[in-house]
Structure formats: structure tokens, C-alpha cells
Design an enzyme around this catalytic site. Structure first.
Site, PDB file in Angstrom:
ATOM      1  N   CYS A   1     -24.728  -1.715 -19.073  1.00 22.71           N
ATOM      2  CA  CYS A   1     -24.004  -2.966 -18.845  1.00 22.71           C
ATOM      3  C   CYS A   1     -22.554  -2.609 -18.531  1.00 22.71           C
ATOM      4  O   CYS A   1     -21.970  -1.765 -19.206  1.00 22.71           O
ATOM      5  CB  CYS A   1     -24.082  -3.810 -20.119  1.00 22.71           C
ATOM      6  SG  CYS A   1     -23.206  -5.374 -20.018  1.00 22.71           S
TER       7      CYS A   1
ATOM      8  N   HIS B   1     -31.420  -9.864 -18.647  1.00 18.07           N
ATOM      9  CA  HIS B   1     -30.134  -9.323 -19.098  1.00 18.07           C
ATOM     10  C   HIS B   1     -29.015 -10.352 -18.843  1.00 18.07           C
ATOM     11  O   HIS B   1     -28.177 -10.595 -19.721  1.00 18.07           O
ATOM     12  CB  HIS B   1     -29.863  -8.009 -18.351  1.00 18.07           C
ATOM     13  CG  HIS B   1     -28.613  -7.296 -18.754  1.00 18.07           C
ATOM     14  ND1 HIS B   1     -28.622  -6.118 -19.474  1.00 18.07           N
ATOM     15  CD2 HIS B   1     -27.315  -7.587 -18.532  1.00 18.07           C
ATOM     16  CE1 HIS B   1     -27.372  -5.729 -19.676  1.00 18.07           C
ATOM     17  NE2 HIS B   1     -26.553  -6.595 -19.104  1.00 18.07           N
ATOM     18  N   GLU B   2     -29.020 -10.984 -17.672  1.00 18.16           N
ATOM     19  CA  GLU B   2     -27.956 -11.942 -17.330  1.00 18.16           C
ATOM     20  C   GLU B   2     -28.096 -13.243 -18.119  1.00 18.16           C
ATOM     21  O   GLU B   2     -27.103 -13.818 -18.566  1.00 18.16           O
ATOM     22  CB  GLU B   2     -27.951 -12.232 -15.820  1.00 18.16           C
ATOM     23  CG  GLU B   2     -27.763 -11.009 -14.920  1.00 18.16           C
ATOM     24  CD  GLU B   2     -26.622 -10.095 -15.342  1.00 18.16           C
ATOM     25  OE1 GLU B   2     -25.619 -10.584 -15.880  1.00 18.16           O
ATOM     26  OE2 GLU B   2     -26.750  -8.866 -15.164  1.00 18.16           O
TER      27      GLU B   2
ATOM     28  N   HIS C   1     -26.672 -12.689 -21.425  1.00 20.58           N
ATOM     29  CA  HIS C   1     -25.197 -12.773 -21.424  1.00 20.58           C
ATOM     30  C   HIS C   1     -24.754 -14.230 -21.595  1.00 20.58           C
ATOM     31  O   HIS C   1     -23.821 -14.525 -22.346  1.00 20.58           O
ATOM     32  CB  HIS C   1     -24.619 -12.246 -20.105  1.00 20.58           C
ATOM     33  CG  HIS C   1     -24.326 -10.778 -20.120  1.00 20.58           C
ATOM     34  ND1 HIS C   1     -23.516 -10.186 -21.057  1.00 20.58           N
ATOM     35  CD2 HIS C   1     -24.703  -9.784 -19.275  1.00 20.58           C
ATOM     36  CE1 HIS C   1     -23.420  -8.889 -20.807  1.00 20.58           C
ATOM     37  NE2 HIS C   1     -24.139  -8.609 -19.735  1.00 20.58           N
TER      38      HIS C   1
END
Lengths: 174, 173
Positions: free
Chosen positions: A104, A147-148, A151
Site C-alpha cells: 500500500c 483493498h480500496e 480504505h
């Protein structure tokens, strides 16, 4: 897949332990011009960052459920939708869990082994039009979406690593 | 039964330490059972459990060449047989990350110890200003996991870090 966007500006990427990275972001209005500009900025910032396949608003210091993503050309990708920007995205269906190593830009010196769904259906809103978009994907693109979306929920891969020995110092091959 | 000895090797890293240590052990007919080795801030750290027909003192003397130039410390002690974990509990992974400051590990681990949780594996990394702690825990049957989550959340808020506790997957194939 990509809506018409204004010219993006390259923003500074924040690093953990910045608080914005660990707090859940609020949903935002996809028709808000500031949100459309943010989507363009994320894509522009991602494009100038080597090896970056996705970038979420908290990573540029903005608490908003917006991200950009583009896994084009990545060797681990199968299905590829090209550049994508999505607002208020959520996972609808996830299956075929597989462990893989990910890093990341906001945690630049570490990588971790994380179990992610290898088959994924996500839905979100397109900035600028507000249109609801559903994307079905797999393999590395599915990992990048998860993953996004994490976030946007205030989660880092550090919250999902597979065990005490699943964290690694990033190797640089330069 | 031949005794079980724990060998600890700590010091400056260089190529060849593992090869030299294990060659000396093999020369004595030792059999490596469990071992772990890592670099901590670039320093070599290894612990081996070896079954070998020697006393701790004899093995330490045999490994003395490793320590002769002062760059490594070698220590040997006898370990008891059958010290494997009792089991019966449930494995969890505790992940903590946030800004570095003294006392994160002790404050978090005090909460784990309060419910008689046993740490079975621990890694901490300092990466720039970011401190990351990953601990695998065995929580005894009947432990109040939600109460532990709440107390971890409370100390995390005080420390300005984030903590998550989740059950470890154990896919048996």
C-alpha cells in the site's frame, strides 16, 4: 467504464499512522463537483505513482468513499476493466478466498499476506453521472477493489493480515 | 532419551551464521526440532531447539567458535519435554497499528493477560513513525472475547492506535 472527468491534479499521498486512514469515511454525493474533481485527482495521482493500481480518498487525506483503480497490464490480473472511479462502493458478493501478498502506498515499507475473494461483485456510483455501476471481476482486480473499499471503511491491509508472520519488510529490487 | 536443548544466537548479521551453527550441531549428531530465525532492526536473532547427546555446558563449549570474535552471543539451556501448549482454546490474531510511542505492547498485552490469553506468536515492526503489532493468541475456552475487544478498544483510544481482534482461520484440507 470511465466517465468524463475534469483534469486531475496530483495530490500528496498520506502515510499511516495518519488518522484519516483508520477512520471510516462518509458516503458522498457523486454529483458534487468537488467529488468529481476528487475522482479525477485520485486517478491522476495514481497514474504518476509507479506500481500503484488503486488509490482511495483517505490516502490523499480526504474522508470520502471515493477511489480510483486501474490494474491494466498487471501480471496477476485476469479480468481487467481499465481505469475505474467509484463512489460509495460496496461488495455485493465475494467468493473463492485466496491468500496473496499486497502492499500500500500509505504503508510504504511493509507488505502483508492477506486473504481476499478471488471472485467479486461490487456496486458503486459513477462520479459525475450518479449512475449505479456493478462490476464483476476476479483475481488481482478483485483484490484491488477490496483493498480500496477497505480504505473507504478505515481499514488497512494491516487489519487483515493472515498471521503474526504474515507481515514482511518490502524488498526493493532497484 | 537424549536431552532437548535450546540454543539462542544473537548478534551482528553476516552470511554464514546459520550454516556454521548447524554444522557444529550436526557434528555432534544433534537433530534440529523447532527453530526460528529473523532479523530484528538488522540484527541476527535465532532460537533452535535441538535434541543432542550433550549437556547444556558441553554444547555451549562446542558452539564457542561462533562467539569467538565477539560479534555473536550464544547461549544454551535445557528445556523440558512435552512443553507443548495445552490446547482447548481458540486461536485469535490481534492486530494493532498506529503512531509509535513507548508502552503500546505492554498496555495491550496486559488486557490479553487479564483474560488468561496466551501469546503463541508475536511480531512487531517499526516502520518510520508507524508501529505495527501482530500477536497470535490462544484464548481459553469461556474467555469473554467481547469484553476483551472492549478493553482493547479502550486502551487503544488512550494510546491513539487501532486494534482489531479476529479469530484465526484454520482451513483443514
Amino acid at each position: 467504464m470511465l466517465p468524463e472527468l475534469p483534469e486531475g491534479r496530483v495530490l500528496e499521498v498520506v502515510r499511516a499512522p495518519a488518522h484519516v486512514l483508520s477512520a471510516p469515511s462518509p458516503e458522498v454525493d457523486p454529483l458534487d463537483p468537488a467529488v468529481v474533481q476528487l475522482a479525477a485527482d485520485l486517478l491522476a495521482t495514481q497514474r504518476v505513482s509507479p506500481g500503484c493500481v488503486g488509490l482511495a480518498a483517505p490516502q490523499v487525506g480526504v474522508a470520502a468513499r471515493v477511489f480510483s483503480l486501474d490494474v491494466t497490464g498487471h501480471p496477476k490480473a485476469r479480468t481487467v476493466h481499465g481505469p475505474v472511479v467509484l463512489v460509495n462502493a460496496e461488495v455485493l458478493v465475494a467468493s473463492r478466498w485466496e491468500k496473496g501478498r499486497e502492499g500500500c502506498m500509505s504503508v510504504p515499507d511493509l507488505t502483508g499476506d492477506v486473504k481476499r475473494a478471488g471472485r467479486l461483485r461490487v456496486a458503486g456510483l459513477v462520479p459525475g453521472t450518479g449512475e449505479r455501476l456493478e462490476v464483476e471481476t476476479d483475481a488481482f482486480e478483485a483484490r484491488a477493489f477490496q483493498h480500496e473499499i477497505d480504505h473507504c471503511a478505515g481499514l488497512l491491509f494491516l487489519d487483515r493480515v493472515a498471521g503474526a508472520h504474515a507481515l514482511h519488510q518490502r524488498r526493493t529490487y532497484l | 532419551m537424549t536431552p532437548l536443548l535450546a540454543v539462542t544466537v544473537l548478534g551482528d548479521d553476516r552470511p554464514g551464521i546459520v550454516a556454521e551453527t548447524t554444522a557444529l550441531l550436526a557434528g555432534l549428531g544433534g537433530n534440529l526440532e523447532d527453530s526460528t530465525m529473523t532479523l530484528l532492526r538488522g540484527h541476527f536473532a535465532m532460537v533452535l531447539v535441538v535434541r543432542v547427546d550433550a549437556s547444556a555446558g558441553e554444547l555451549e563449549a562446542a558452539l564457542a567458535p561462533l562467539a569467538s570474535d565477539g560479534s555473536l552471543d550464544v547461549a544454551v539451556r535445557a528445556v523440558a519435554e512435552g512443553a507443548a501448549a495445552a490446547g482447548g482454546g481458540t486461536a485469535y490474531l490481534l492486530s494493532v497499528h498506529g503512531g509509535d510511542r513507548p508502552g503500546i505492547v505492554s498496555a495491550v498485552m496486559a488486557q490479553v493477560a487479564r483474560v488468561r490469553g496466551n501469546v503463541t506468536d508475536l511480531t512487531t515492526r517499526l516502520s518510520g513513525e508507524l508501529y505495527v503489532l501482530l500477536a497470535e493468541l490462544d484464548l481459553p475456552a469461556g474467555a469473554d472475547v467481547e469484553a476483551l475487544r472492549a478493553s482493547l478498544a479502550a486502551v487503544s483510544r488512550e494510546l491513539g492506535v487501532d486494534a482489531s481482534l479476529r479469530e484465526l482461520d484454520a482451513d483443514v484440507l
